[in-house]
Enzyme design. Sequence first.
Site, PDB file in Angstrom:
ATOM      1  N   THR A   1     -11.973   3.952 -16.662  1.00  0.00           N
ATOM      2  CA  THR A   1     -11.238   2.869 -15.993  1.00  0.00           C
ATOM      3  C   THR A   1     -12.113   2.427 -14.817  1.00  0.00           C
ATOM      4  O   THR A   1     -13.336   2.587 -14.873  1.00  0.00           O
ATOM      5  CB  THR A   1      -9.891   3.409 -15.477  1.00  0.00           C
TER       6      THR A   1
ATOM      7  N   TYR B   1     -10.454  15.885  -3.784  1.00  0.00           N
ATOM      8  CA  TYR B   1      -9.753  15.202  -4.891  1.00  0.00           C
ATOM      9  C   TYR B   1      -8.981  16.239  -5.710  1.00  0.00           C
ATOM     10  O   TYR B   1      -7.802  16.043  -6.015  1.00  0.00           O
ATOM     11  CB  TYR B   1     -10.744  14.424  -5.782  1.00  0.00           C
TER      12      TYR B   1
ATOM     13  N   PRO C   1      -4.563  13.567 -17.207  1.00  0.00           N
ATOM     14  CA  PRO C   1      -5.683  13.180 -18.077  1.00  0.00           C
ATOM     15  C   PRO C   1      -7.016  13.798 -17.669  1.00  0.00           C
ATOM     16  O   PRO C   1      -7.231  14.143 -16.501  1.00  0.00           O
ATOM     17  CB  PRO C   1      -5.763  11.654 -17.904  1.00  0.00           C
TER      18      PRO C   1
ATOM     19  N   ASP D   1       0.863  -1.179   0.000  1.00  0.00           N
ATOM     20  CA  ASP D   1       0.000   0.000   0.000  1.00  0.00           C
ATOM     21  C   ASP D   1       0.902   1.233   0.000  1.00  0.00           C
ATOM     22  O   ASP D   1       1.727   1.395   0.907  1.00  0.00           O
ATOM     23  CB  ASP D   1      -0.871  -0.052   1.269  1.00  0.00           C
TER      24      ASP D   1
HETATM   25  P1  NDP Z   1      -8.234   2.620 -11.386  1.00  0.00           P
HETATM   26  O1  NDP Z   1      -9.146   2.615 -10.216  1.00  0.00           O
HETATM   27  O2  NDP Z   1      -8.591   1.791 -12.558  1.00  0.00           O
HETATM   28  O3  NDP Z   1      -6.749   2.254 -10.922  1.00  0.00           O
HETATM   29  C1  NDP Z   1      -6.208   2.794  -9.741  1.00  0.00           C
HETATM   30  C2  NDP Z   1      -4.966   2.021  -9.360  1.00  0.00           C
HETATM   31  O4  NDP Z   1      -4.394   2.627  -8.176  1.00  0.00           O
HETATM   32  C3  NDP Z   1      -5.246   0.565  -9.031  1.00  0.00           C
HETATM   33  O5  NDP Z   1      -4.273  -0.236  -9.636  1.00  0.00           O
HETATM   34  C4  NDP Z   1      -5.109   0.512  -7.511  1.00  0.00           C
HETATM   35  O6  NDP Z   1      -4.568  -0.753  -7.132  1.00  0.00           O
HETATM   36  C5  NDP Z   1      -4.078   1.602  -7.252  1.00  0.00           C
HETATM   37  N1  NDP Z   1      -4.156   2.097  -5.890  1.00  0.00           N
HETATM   38  C6  NDP Z   1      -5.156   2.805  -5.314  1.00  0.00           C
HETATM   39  N2  NDP Z   1      -4.887   3.016  -4.025  1.00  0.00           N
HETATM   40  C7  NDP Z   1      -3.693   2.432  -3.771  1.00  0.00           C
HETATM   41  C8  NDP Z   1      -2.880   2.295  -2.615  1.00  0.00           C
HETATM   42  N3  NDP Z   1      -3.244   2.824  -1.437  1.00  0.00           N
HETATM   43  N4  NDP Z   1      -1.707   1.620  -2.700  1.00  0.00           N
HETATM   44  C9  NDP Z   1      -1.330   1.083  -3.876  1.00  0.00           C
HETATM   45  N5  NDP Z   1      -2.037   1.181  -5.017  1.00  0.00           N
HETATM   46  C10 NDP Z   1      -3.216   1.841  -4.957  1.00  0.00           C
HETATM   47  O7  NDP Z   1      -8.129   4.164 -11.818  1.00  0.00           O
HETATM   48  P2  NDP Z   1      -7.239   4.904 -12.951  1.00  0.00           P
HETATM   49  O8  NDP Z   1      -6.399   3.970 -13.683  1.00  0.00           O
HETATM   50  O9  NDP Z   1      -8.174   5.782 -13.692  1.00  0.00           O
HETATM   51  O10 NDP Z   1      -6.370   5.854 -12.016  1.00  0.00           O
HETATM   52  C11 NDP Z   1      -4.972   5.910 -12.072  1.00  0.00           C
HETATM   53  C12 NDP Z   1      -4.537   7.333 -11.753  1.00  0.00           C
HETATM   54  O11 NDP Z   1      -5.060   8.217 -12.735  1.00  0.00           O
HETATM   55  C13 NDP Z   1      -5.027   7.886 -10.417  1.00  0.00           C
HETATM   56  O12 NDP Z   1      -3.992   8.630  -9.833  1.00  0.00           O
HETATM   57  C14 NDP Z   1      -6.183   8.793 -10.811  1.00  0.00           C
HETATM   58  O13 NDP Z   1      -6.402   9.819  -9.869  1.00  0.00           O
HETATM   59  C15 NDP Z   1      -5.672   9.330 -12.117  1.00  0.00           C
HETATM   60  N6  NDP Z   1      -6.636   9.887 -13.052  1.00  0.00           N
HETATM   61  C16 NDP Z   1      -7.707   9.162 -13.504  1.00  0.00           C
HETATM   62  C17 NDP Z   1      -8.574   9.713 -14.434  1.00  0.00           C
HETATM   63  C18 NDP Z   1      -9.783   8.995 -14.930  1.00  0.00           C
HETATM   64  O14 NDP Z   1     -10.719   9.653 -15.418  1.00  0.00           O
HETATM   65  N7  NDP Z   1      -9.831   7.673 -14.873  1.00  0.00           N
HETATM   66  C19 NDP Z   1      -8.326  11.037 -14.996  1.00  0.00           C
HETATM   67  C20 NDP Z   1      -7.187  11.716 -14.429  1.00  0.00           C
HETATM   68  C21 NDP Z   1      -6.370  11.137 -13.528  1.00  0.00           C
HETATM   69  P3  NDP Z   1      -5.034  -1.606  -5.864  1.00  0.00           P
HETATM   70  O15 NDP Z   1      -6.469  -1.280  -5.590  1.00  0.00           O
HETATM   71  O16 NDP Z   1      -4.777  -3.026  -6.274  1.00  0.00           O
HETATM   72  O17 NDP Z   1      -4.109  -1.165  -4.782  1.00  0.00           O
HETATM   73  C1  8X3 Z   2     -10.156  12.227 -12.914  1.00  0.00           C
HETATM   74  C2  8X3 Z   2     -10.830  13.159 -13.838  1.00  0.00           C
HETATM   75  O1  8X3 Z   2     -12.569  15.020 -13.979  1.00  0.00           O
HETATM   76  O2  8X3 Z   2     -13.167  13.031 -12.736  1.00  0.00           O
HETATM   77  O3  8X3 Z   2      -9.031  12.793 -12.345  1.00  0.00           O
HETATM   78  O4  8X3 Z   2     -11.636  14.621 -11.830  1.00  0.00           O
HETATM   79  S1  8X3 Z   2     -12.104  14.000 -13.041  1.00  0.00           S
END
Ligand code: NDP
Ligand code: 8X3
Length: 252
Positions: free
Chosen positions: A188, A153, A183, A60
């Site tokens: 996702t 957030y 992004p 974590d």
């Molecule tokens: P997902 O939920 O699909 O993936 C998130 C990943 O983060 C998982 O692999 C999860 O793994 C890991 N994670 C979360 N908390 C922890 C923790 N405490 N320790 C280790 N790993 C952790 O979301 P996304 O792929 O969309 O998100 C990835 C990144 O992109 C994030 O930082 C998110 O804020 C950012 N983002 C996403 C956007 C979107 O619209 N999807 C847009 C902009 C940014 P596990 O649970 O196995 O630990």
């Molecule tokens: C994820 C994109 O617009 O939901 O960071 O905050 S938004």
Amino acid sequence: MKKIILVTGATSGFGKAIAIKFAENGHKLIITGRRKDRLEDLKSKLENEFNAEVLALCFDVRDAAEVERNILALPENWKAIDVLVNNAGLAVGMSPVHEGVLDDWERMIDTNMKGLLYMTRFVAPLMVARMNGHIINIGSVAGKEVYPNGNVYCGSKFGVDAITKGTRIDLVQYNIKVTQVAPGAANTEFSVVRFKGDQQRADTVYKGFKPLSAGDIAEVVYYVTTLPEHVNINDLVIMPTAQASSMHFHKA
Ligand code: NDP
Ligand code: 8X3
């Protein structure tokens, strides 16, 4: 040249797609996350489909001692990390600030900011010692513009924006590149996590337009690592064509 890439949050979404993209291109992967079964599945996939060398580390990112232990315990042949992708992160809840859930706030700040800092704190010294490396932080449009009920957030992602800039300044003398990839809306598991398992509510976020895919972001993250030694991309904001800002979408 074969590089070592460490991707946090590789069990889903962007992180998983990024790991696949680098494995496809012949690199060695350190994949991390909390869900061991998914890490093991991804490790097998990368090994079997791409003949990649893979190290899976289950921890974590919020636990500083665990982050330190895992990085210090890396086998010698995995210590020369070329690229750290600080991707692990999440949004939890979407309430106005006066109704915010404190545990949600802690999870976002502890993961998105402190987790990213812990990873950087323990990986960056390995890069400094080699005078080489690239740190890529996954920010968000939420770190560029605040939107209603995005309060904490957005704050955590504005934090990533500032931490990225500060990291770049501190590490410039060590020949280390620091990039933020920010992004917009991407389909996702992000919204399912934000809405605490409510898949129907999550689906409505992406209705009526084509969102980004995890693969789109993987392409961009890969691209920024392919530029010449003297070229660094500081910051990239990427949105779906149908999104103009945090709040403006063209929906059918
Ligand atoms: P997902 O939920 O699909 O993936 C998130 C990943 O983060 C998982 O692999 C999860 O793994 C890991 N994670 C979360 N908390 C922890 C923790 N405490 N320790 C280790 N790993 C952790 O979301 P996304 O792929 O969309 O998100 C990835 C990144 O992109 C994030 O930082 C998110 O804020 C950012 N983002 C996403 C956007 C979107 O619209 N999807 C847009 C902009 C940014 P596990 O649970 O196995 O630990
Ligand atoms: C994820 C994109 O617009 O939901 O960071 O905050 S938004």
